[in-house]
Design an enzyme around this catalytic site. Structure first.
Site: not given
Length: 222
Positions: A115, A39, A112, A43
């Site tokens: 990502e 994650e 989440d 991101d």
């Protein structure tokens, strides 16, 4: 089955991306990892690809608006929508408590995981398949954000109006600048048919042009 238009060479990365911490904690004896590290990576990839898209496709938006627009299209709500579109709610592995508590519908968990999935694609195939994944969704999200009125490209709006009358001309001219190098202000004049029609001030020439275009639209009653 996730609808991602990508085939993993290492499917363990996909399983890891779909493993929530609650599931990993319930299986701690197997040393199972969760998707939090992926994650973190996803991101960064998402921000990078989105920034590149906005920089290329919206050359007249100043830095401040680009930052706001990027934040709007990679927010939790937008990622939650993507998660539902590609089937993450059905694919994610949750612990029993999280499952019973409605985790499959929780936006933060699904965002989440989206990502994390992007991070897994990047690790498995590199930046190009990761970019392709992001660009399946981001352009539409940008259009929605712009249409919502929160982020207006005033120069484009004005240009579209002026172009309806081919005899009219539109240009921008630097009228002055002030302030120290670290905090400059630029003043731009907007010329309609060679006559000054509006002025704008900004921290960059592009921002000043946007402000001049905004003022011109106000002068037109738009």
């Amino acid at each position: 089955m996730l609808k991602i238009d990508y085939k993993f060479k290492d499917e363990s990365l996909l399983r890891l991306a779909m493993t929530h911490s609650s599931y990993a904690n319930e299986h701690h004896g197997t040393h199972l990892q969760c998707n939090e590290r992926l994650e973190f990576l996803g991101d960064s990839v998402l921000g990078f690809v989105t920034a590149g898209y906005l920089f290329t496709h919206y050359p007249d938006l100043p830095e401040g608006d680009l930052t706001k627009l990027r934040a709007a299209v990679v927010c939790e709500g937008a990622l939650d929508e993507i998660a539902h579109e590609i089937g993450i709610p059905e694919a994610i592995r949750l612990g029993h408590g999280e499952e019973m508590g409605g985790g499959r519908k929780r936006a933060s968990i699904l965002a989440d995981a989206t990502e994390a999935l992007l991070g897994a694609i990047f690790m498995d195939g590199g930046i190009e398949p990761a970019r392709a994944f992001v660009l399946r969704f981001i352009p539409h999200k940008v259009e929605v954000a712009l249409a919502g009125g929160a982020f207006k490209d005033y120069k484009t709006m004005l240009q579209e109006i002026v172009q309806k009358n081919k005899q009219e001309t539109l240009e921008y001219r630097l009228a002055g600048q002030s302030g120290p190098d670290h905090d400059k202000r630029f003043k731009m004049e907007l010329l309609l048919n060679s006559n000054v029609f509006a002025e704008g001030i900004g921290k960059s020439k592009k921002e000043a042009e946007q402000m001049a275009a905004k003022k011109a639209l106000e002068n037109m009653g738009c």
